[in-house]
Design a protein around this motif. Structure first.
Motif, mmCIF file in Angstrom:
data_model
loop_
_atom_site.group_PDB
_atom_site.id
_atom_site.type_symbol
_atom_site.label_atom_id
_atom_site.label_comp_id
_atom_site.label_asym_id
_atom_site.label_seq_id
_atom_site.Cartn_x
_atom_site.Cartn_y
_atom_site.Cartn_z
ATOM 1 N N ASN A 13 0.840 -1.283 0.042
ATOM 2 C CA ASN A 13 -0.030 0.007 0.013
ATOM 3 C C ASN A 13 0.919 1.309 -0.089
ATOM 4 O OD1 ASN A 13 -2.234 -1.569 0.315
ATOM 5 N ND2 ASN A 13 -1.827 -1.891 2.322
ATOM 6 N N TYR A 14 0.483 2.329 -0.835
ATOM 7 C CA TYR A 14 1.228 3.523 -0.886
ATOM 8 C C TYR A 14 1.061 4.179 0.312
ATOM 9 C CZ TYR A 14 2.196 8.332 -2.492
ATOM 10 O OH TYR A 14 2.769 9.461 -2.778
ATOM 11 N N ILE A 15 2.075 4.832 0.897
ATOM 12 C CA ILE A 15 2.174 5.501 2.145
ATOM 13 C C ILE A 15 2.024 7.093 1.819
ATOM 14 C CG2 ILE A 15 3.409 6.060 4.261
ATOM 15 C CD1 ILE A 15 4.840 3.205 3.890
ATOM 16 N N TYR A 16 0.818 7.558 2.288
ATOM 17 C CA TYR A 16 0.522 9.002 1.956
ATOM 18 C C TYR A 16 1.447 9.886 2.620
ATOM 19 C CZ TYR A 16 -3.583 7.445 -0.616
ATOM 20 O OH TYR A 16 -4.572 7.036 -1.518
ATOM 21 N N PRO A 17 2.208 10.644 2.012
ATOM 22 C CA PRO A 17 3.106 11.645 2.635
ATOM 23 C C PRO A 17 2.580 12.563 3.966
ATOM 24 C CG PRO A 17 3.652 11.832 0.318
ATOM 25 C CD PRO A 17 2.494 10.981 0.532
ATOM 26 N N GLU A 18 1.352 12.789 3.424
ATOM 27 C CA GLU A 18 0.221 13.698 4.435
ATOM 28 C C GLU A 18 0.215 13.024 5.826
ATOM 29 O OE1 GLU A 18 -0.527 12.871 1.246
ATOM 30 O OE2 GLU A 18 -0.778 14.602 -0.013
ATOM 31 N N LEU A 19 0.457 11.688 5.821
ATOM 32 C CA LEU A 19 0.379 11.121 7.242
ATOM 33 C C LEU A 19 1.646 11.777 8.128
ATOM 34 C CD1 LEU A 19 -0.324 7.408 6.051
ATOM 35 C CD2 LEU A 19 -1.692 9.040 7.241
ATOM 36 N N GLN A 20 2.404 12.317 7.613
ATOM 37 C CA GLN A 20 3.638 13.016 8.448
ATOM 38 C C GLN A 20 3.334 14.726 8.676
ATOM 39 O OE1 GLN A 20 7.485 11.614 7.409
ATOM 40 N NE2 GLN A 20 6.873 9.558 7.351
ATOM 41 N N GLY A 21 2.051 15.101 8.871
ATOM 42 C CA GLY A 21 1.590 16.268 8.779
ATOM 43 C C GLY A 21 1.838 17.126 10.170
ATOM 44 N N HIS A 22 1.470 18.198 10.069
ATOM 45 C CA HIS A 22 1.940 19.255 11.484
ATOM 46 C C HIS A 22 0.623 20.017 11.685
ATOM 47 C CE1 HIS A 22 6.198 18.129 11.638
ATOM 48 N NE2 HIS A 22 6.078 17.842 10.355
ATOM 49 N N PHE A 23 0.817 20.475 12.795
ATOM 50 C CA PHE A 23 -0.235 21.349 13.399
ATOM 51 C C PHE A 23 0.387 22.718 14.106
ATOM 52 C CE2 PHE A 23 -3.489 21.685 16.925
ATOM 53 C CZ PHE A 23 -4.061 22.955 16.577
ATOM 54 N N THR A 356 -2.195 3.059 6.302
ATOM 55 C CA THR A 356 -2.392 4.001 5.146
ATOM 56 C C THR A 356 -3.413 3.738 4.425
ATOM 57 O OG1 THR A 356 -1.209 5.235 3.465
ATOM 58 C CG2 THR A 356 -0.569 2.849 3.707
ATOM 59 N N GLY A 357 -4.329 4.776 4.025
ATOM 60 C CA GLY A 357 -5.446 4.553 3.361
ATOM 61 C C GLY A 357 -6.572 4.661 4.022
ATOM 62 N N ASP A 358 -6.492 3.851 5.004
ATOM 63 C CA ASP A 358 -7.784 3.950 6.053
ATOM 64 C C ASP A 358 -7.660 5.261 6.806
ATOM 65 O OD1 ASP A 358 -8.472 1.526 5.353
ATOM 66 O OD2 ASP A 358 -7.892 0.470 7.236
ATOM 67 N N VAL A 359 -6.344 5.694 6.900
ATOM 68 C CA VAL A 359 -6.037 7.141 7.229
ATOM 69 C C VAL A 359 -5.350 7.979 6.273
ATOM 70 C CG1 VAL A 359 -4.338 6.393 8.965
ATOM 71 C CG2 VAL A 359 -5.241 8.695 9.342
ATOM 72 N N ARG A 360 -5.794 8.948 6.040
ATOM 73 C CA ARG A 360 -5.312 9.835 4.592
ATOM 74 C C ARG A 360 -4.235 10.703 5.012
ATOM 75 N NH1 ARG A 360 -3.251 11.762 1.179
ATOM 76 N NH2 ARG A 360 -3.930 12.035 -0.983
ATOM 77 N N MET A 361 -4.417 11.518 6.460
ATOM 78 C CA MET A 361 -3.836 12.527 6.715
ATOM 79 C C MET A 361 -3.617 12.653 8.343
ATOM 80 S SD MET A 361 -3.918 16.232 4.774
ATOM 81 C CE MET A 361 -5.299 16.883 5.270
ATOM 82 N N ALA A 362 -2.639 13.045 9.007
ATOM 83 C CA ALA A 362 -2.277 13.058 10.313
ATOM 84 C C ALA A 362 -1.486 14.293 10.552
ATOM 85 C CB ALA A 362 -1.942 11.789 10.892
ATOM 86 N N CYS A 363 -1.797 15.176 11.947
ATOM 87 C CA CYS A 363 -0.875 16.239 11.995
ATOM 88 C C CYS A 363 -0.556 16.338 13.651
ATOM 89 C CB CYS A 363 -1.801 17.413 11.907
ATOM 90 S SG CYS A 363 -2.319 17.802 10.128
ATOM 91 N N VAL A 364 0.772 16.137 13.760
ATOM 92 C CA VAL A 364 1.106 16.031 15.351
ATOM 93 C C VAL A 364 0.829 17.262 15.822
ATOM 94 C CG1 VAL A 364 3.425 17.056 14.365
ATOM 95 C CG2 VAL A 364 3.159 15.649 16.530
#
Ligand code: AHR
Length: 505
Positions: A13-23, A356-364
């Motif tokens: 599965n492709y690992i979306y870069p947006e999973l390493q996002g920020h807040f 990844t895919g089940d969750v698309r983006m995440a921000c620390v």
């Protein structure tokens, strides 16, 4: 000894870069005294934004950054933050005990310049509670419209000719509490009203409609989070479906059992925090199922205008450790980050990558001076916490593919994740044991060559970095592991995070 076997070196599965996002948020010293020092500051800066922070941040290739809150988004009026800085109003920030005046020096243009410098896409959260659909619509227009209108001319006068192309727009924040104390039914109605007020920005290939993100539940409240998601989708399905790109779950790893500082803990308190962060994986599975069931139950499309969305992305817009001491901290919600936080940061990113895919983006939450930070500023010093190293080590997974493996003699204290990008294989090994080093074996069907190993650990898991000892906890290059035919023997120090890099031959 735990044995890991890689049978095929083929990505899944492709690992979306947006999973390493920020807040980042106007809270405590995250933005003022953190990111923003002002052009006249003695601290070196790019147009008012701290240079050392920008230089270190861009090295992580941050994919996305959410702003201006959080809770603050719901009292933020974007017009206060545009135009000549000397004319901007001064407001007051009470957010989470910040209790400081807000000079509005860091507004839309400064945020966009920050994003450009660090290479991240912006995610703007609109003001749903004390704002209006009109205010939101004008902000979207100011930012994204191509055509010449009074608002876009104002943007040009303020220094930006081209549209900013802000893709992600959060519609409300934690609306079940600080964002309006709404019920799911109330929120669904408000969400419909706000999103139908969004401009569409053209049609066909040229269209750039806002990707609207709904406020999801508090991931730490089991019963409420199920009810919230079910009821929200049920209510949404009663009428014509609005645009719904994503659904924003928040998950804090609360460490509130007793008042304790984030820096001093014993073995039991170490495991409390480590185990707490692991709960997120079940929450993701549960929410994904609830969202899919909610969409499935929506009325089937009738005619051209009734198409219900078939997909809604699960997003984790805020995550991180929240230690009890943060509540009394000055600046507000300021926390030090030890190896304990680095290990949970690694475990959390592993959860996102694995799902990844089940969750698309995440921000620390948050990147600078608040809670699970990567950067702590102290006057002229910009300290990189051990969490920074984890993001740095893990950036290799952005845009890679998950790589499957089998585990024998599984040691529950060692957590493993692997990915592959072209010929490069990356294996994360997190030893969550407080005091025991571990030996593991990696075995390959087609044995790759070892390229390098990076390990983050410190003799004492309570260690952290500060102005006096900025590099006490720092990731180091490791030795090549012993190889025997098609397997590698690896020793993992206690309380450590490692990434092993191999290349297909
Ligand atoms: O990250 C700190 C705060 O936590 C945010 O403002 C809010 O959304 C959450 O409760």
């Amino acid at each position: 000894m735990q044995k890991i076997t890689f049978r095929k070196l083929i990505g899944e599965n492709y690992i979306y870069p947006e999973l390493q996002g920020h807040f980042i948020e106007f809270l405590g010293s995250c933005i003022y005294d953190g990111i923003w020092v002002g052009e006249d500051s003695e601290i070196p800066n790019y147009h008012g934004i701290r240079k050392d922070l920008v230089d270190a941040f861009q090295k992580l290739h941050p994919p996305v950054i959410r702003w201006p809150g959080g809770c603050y988004a719901d009292v933020y009026h974007w017009r206060n933050g545009i135009g000549p800085r000397e004319n901007r109003p001064v407001t007051y920030n009470e957010n989470f005990g910040t209790f400081e005046t807000d000079p509005n020096q860091f507004g839309t243009h400064e945020m966009m310049e920050f994003c450009e410098m660090i290479g991240a896409k912006p995610w703007f959260n609109i003001n749903m509670m004390t704002g209006s659909p009109a205010e939101m619509r004008e902000w979207m227009e100011y930012c994204n419209r191509q055509e010449s209108t009074t608002l876009t001319r104002e943007r040009k006068v303020n220094g930006h000719e081209a549209p900013f192309q802000v893709e992600y727009w959060g519609i409300g924040n934690e609306v079940w509490d600080g964002g309006g104390k709404m019920t799911p039914q109330m929120y669904a109605n408000e969400y419909r009203k706000f999103t139908s007020s969004c401009p569409s920005f053209g049609s066909g290939d040229q269209a750039f409609p806002p990707k609207c993100i709904a406020s999801g539940p508090d991931g730490n409240k089991p019963k409420e989070r199920v009810v919230w998601t079910k009821d929200f989708f049920k209510e949404m399905g009663k009428y014509r479906m609005p645009s719904l790109y994503g659904y924003d779950l928040h998950f804090y790893n609360w460490n509130l059992k007793q008042l304790q500082t984030e820096k001093k803990f014993d073995e039991k308190q170490w495991y409390d925090v480590i185990n707490g962060c692991k709960e997120l994986e079940n929450v993701i599975h549960e929410q994904r199922c609830l969202i899919d069931a909610g969409l499935e139950a929506l009325p089937k499309p009738e005619g051209p205008f009734r198409a219900a969305p078939r997909k809604c992305e699960l997003i984790v817009g805020e995550w991180g450790n929240w230690h009890s001491s943060a509540f009394n901290a000055r600046p507000a919600l300021y926390q030090q980050c030890t190896m304990r936080d680095a290990v949970t940061t690694a475990l959390t990113l592993d959860i996102f990558h694995r799902n990844t895919g089940d969750v698309r983006m995440a921000c620390v939450a948050q990147s600078v001076n608040v809670l699970n930070s990567l950067f702590l500023t102290d006057g002229e010093h910009c300290i990189l916490t051990p969490n920074y190293d984890v993001f740095d080590m893990y950036q290799v997974h952005q845009g890679a593919y998950t790589l499957g493996f089998e585990e024998k003699n599984k040691d529950p204290e060692v957590c493993i994740f692997a990915s592959i990008k072209n010929d490069d294989i990356y294996v994360n090994l997190v030893n969550t044991s407080y005091s025991e080093s571990k030996k593991i074996e990696l075995k390959f069907k087609q044995c790759p060559e070892f390229v390098e190993a990076k390990t983050l650990y410190s003799k004492d898991p309570q260690n952290y970095n500060d102005a006096k000892h900025p590099n006490r906890v720092r990731c180091k290059e490791g030795k090549a592991p012993a190889r025997e035919k098609d397997s590698f023997q690896i020793a993992l120090p206690a309380a450590s995070v490692s990434v092993y890099h191999f290349r297909k031959t």
